[in-house]
Design an enzyme around this catalytic site. Structure first.
Site, mmCIF file in Angstrom:
data_model
loop_
_atom_site.group_PDB
_atom_site.id
_atom_site.type_symbol
_atom_site.label_atom_id
_atom_site.label_comp_id
_atom_site.label_asym_id
_atom_site.label_seq_id
_atom_site.Cartn_x
_atom_site.Cartn_y
_atom_site.Cartn_z
ATOM 1 N N CYS A 1 31.712 22.432 52.175
ATOM 2 C CA CYS A 1 31.380 23.571 51.318
ATOM 3 C C CYS A 1 31.544 24.888 52.079
ATOM 4 O O CYS A 1 30.610 25.355 52.748
ATOM 5 C CB CYS A 1 29.946 23.452 50.801
ATOM 6 N N THR B 1 34.364 27.483 50.701
ATOM 7 C CA THR B 1 34.906 28.440 49.737
ATOM 8 C C THR B 1 33.850 28.873 48.716
ATOM 9 O O THR B 1 33.053 28.066 48.239
ATOM 10 C CB THR B 1 36.106 27.819 49.001
ATOM 11 N N GLU B 2 33.886 30.170 48.380
ATOM 12 C CA GLU B 2 32.998 30.727 47.356
ATOM 13 C C GLU B 2 33.832 31.444 46.303
ATOM 14 O O GLU B 2 35.016 31.741 46.535
ATOM 15 C CB GLU B 2 32.010 31.702 47.989
ATOM 16 N N GLY C 1 33.990 34.459 45.550
ATOM 17 C CA GLY C 1 34.507 35.728 46.046
ATOM 18 C C GLY C 1 35.075 35.675 47.448
ATOM 19 O O GLY C 1 35.478 36.707 47.996
ATOM 20 N N SER C 2 35.099 34.503 48.064
ATOM 21 C CA SER C 2 35.634 34.404 49.434
ATOM 22 C C SER C 2 36.355 33.075 49.593
ATOM 23 O O SER C 2 35.730 32.030 49.702
ATOM 24 C CB SER C 2 34.511 34.515 50.473
ATOM 25 N N GLY D 1 65.336 13.611 33.256
ATOM 26 C CA GLY D 1 64.242 13.637 32.281
ATOM 27 C C GLY D 1 63.169 12.593 32.551
ATOM 28 O O GLY D 1 61.992 12.804 32.239
ATOM 29 N N GLU E 1 43.059 25.149 52.424
ATOM 30 C CA GLU E 1 42.999 25.156 53.893
ATOM 31 C C GLU E 1 43.967 26.154 54.522
ATOM 32 O O GLU E 1 44.523 25.923 55.591
ATOM 33 C CB GLU E 1 43.198 23.745 54.452
#
Length: 459
Positions: free
Chosen positions: A162, A164-165, A167-168, A378, A401
């Site tokens: 844990c 990453t946030e 806003g960051s 396809g 990462e």
């Protein structure tokens, strides 16, 4: 489903490499050439070939037959991962005294590459789990190691990283999740975003702010599922990586014992970055497995698909594209293994090599998978064919990462530091070996100039 047979066969081909370096019998010399030159067992010791074989066998028998189902139904394959842990894959580079396998970073890369031929998404989660277990093993005290590591290595419990946030992301040092110390507990408030395993896992290795702004104010806490104040957001709907759940992890006056802090206050950012150095090698290794499998799928399709009265494998342009893909795969593998060895030995260039490996390999391996899909025409766009899942699953490897532009900035900064160090060295040594210093300066400055010309945002 149609995907099962070819994919299982490809994982078995990898396993055959490890048993016997002779070329797998096939229908054409072209087929033999491609298979032989990308053999992932080249250069490995007998011991490494043995556990590579174990990983390829597990990928073929336990992962590949279920890969499409796990993806479509978004199944987190807990029991399959616990079977992997019985083979030692739950704590590959964790020390043996707490249940780990005690293998090297190179050994780890070999294993993750092999497992990814069976399912990239599941292997990527296993790599994150391994990183968390290693962080506790390396930076925890004996009590913490004995409390958490045995259950993590057996995968009786699962872990999430844990950092990453909302806003960051890449600017991890600006994180806002706070931990105020009150007595023998921290009161944790904030949220983490895009957490692999979030809500389904048992142990959360959390970076939080216990002090001043910037990296020196960050500490690392281990938060256990069921702690009051810990909750989770909705399960995210993703393009790939669907065999592992992704949720926000939310802390609201969450009380965490001080005894769950790894290291000292202020050491959390350093712990997080050391974890990511290995994480970058791990995720690049997962990309290698996907590219290897996709290249073989493309080769097999070209051998059976006919247009204008002959097999596509006879088309010289497609032969050249296969050769290019094979070359990029082997080059990528060599870079990953070199970075893994550097990290294992604490080489001064380990950080830059890990960044280079992640930057180069995730890009090139995605291109290989994407080209393999294109060769299917396809059919490659149908979910009955495994190649589309490899493309979807490894696309995110170029994002997490460390995004590629920021990795260029990081590598460029290291070159600047190296150049400054050479200047200082020259001043201290006077004219001694001045010619060698100038040569080294020239190499570094030319490479720096190329980076800044090609990627102006890195300057």
């Amino acid at each position: 489903m149609a995907v099962v047979g070819p994919l299982s066969r490809i994982a078995r081909i990898g396993s055959t490499f490890c048993r016997n370096n002779s070329v797998v019998s096939s229908r054409s010399s072209q087929r033999r050439g491609i298979v032989s030159c990308i053999d992932p067992s080249h250069g490995l010791t007998d011991e490494q070939k043995e556990f590579q074989k174990v990983a390829f066998d597990f990928a073929a028998n336990e992962m590949a037959p279920h890969m499409a189902d796990w993806d479509q139904k978004e199944i987190f394959p807990v029991e399959t991962m616990r079977k992997a842990a019985q083979l030692g894959f739950g704590g590959i580079y964790v020390q043996p005294d707490v249940g780990g396998s005690g293998l090297s970073r190179l050994d780890t890369s070999i294993i993750f590459e092999a497992l990814s031929t069976g399912c990239v998404s599941t292997t990527a989660y296993i790599s994150i789990h391994n990183m968390c277990a290693w962080m506790i093993d390396t930076f925890g005290n004996n009590e913490q190691r004995e409390k958490f590591c045995p259950d993590l290595c057996s995968m009786e419990k699962f872990a999430s990283y844990c950092l990453t946030e909302p806003g960051s992301g890449s600017d991890a040092a600006s994180l806002l999740t706070s931990a105020q110390k009150k007595g023998d507990h921290y009161i944790l408030n904030g949220s983490k975003a895009f957490i692999s395993g979030g809500g389904d896992t048992d142990v959360y290795v959390v970076m939080c702010r216990t002090g001043v702004k910037g990296p020196k104010g960050i500490s690392c806490l281990v938060v256990e599922k069921g702690t009051p104040g810990l909750s989770f957001g909705k399960k995210e709907k993703k393009v790939g990586w669907n065999s592992q759940p992704t949720r926000a992890v939310i802390f609201e006056d969450c009380e965490v014992p001080v005894t769950n802090r790894l290291g000292e206050e202020g050491q959390g950012f350093n712990i997080a970055m050391k974890g990511l150095n290995g994480g970058r090698i791990n995720i690049a290794s997962c990309s290698l497995g996907a590219a290897h499998a996709s290249l073989l799928l493309a080769r097999d399709h070209l051998l059976v698909r006919k247009q204008f009265g002959e097999a596509l494998a006879n088309n010289q342009y497609l032969q050249f594209k296969l050769a290019e893909m094979a070359t990029k795969l082997v080059a990528s593998r060599l870079l990953v293994r070199e970075a893994a060895k550097a990290l294992q030995t604490n080489h001064p260039d380990a950080v830059s090599l890990c960044s280079m490996a992640k930057l180069f390999v995730t890009d090139e391996c995605f291109n290989i998978c994407n080209q393999a899909l294109q060769m299917h025409g396809g059919y490659g766009y149908l979910k009955d064919y495994a190649v589309q899942q490899f493309v979807r699953d490894i696309r995110v490897h170029q994002i997490l990462e460390g995004q590629f532009v920021l990795l260029f900035v990081k590598i460029t900064a290291i070159f600047r530091t190296k150049t400054a160090s050479l200047d200082l060295c020259r001043n201290q040594r006077g004219d001694e070996d001045d010619h060698l210093q100038k040569s080294a300066d020239g190499i570094l400055m030319n490479l720096f100039s190329w980076i800044t010309r090609t990627f102006p945002s890195a300057s």
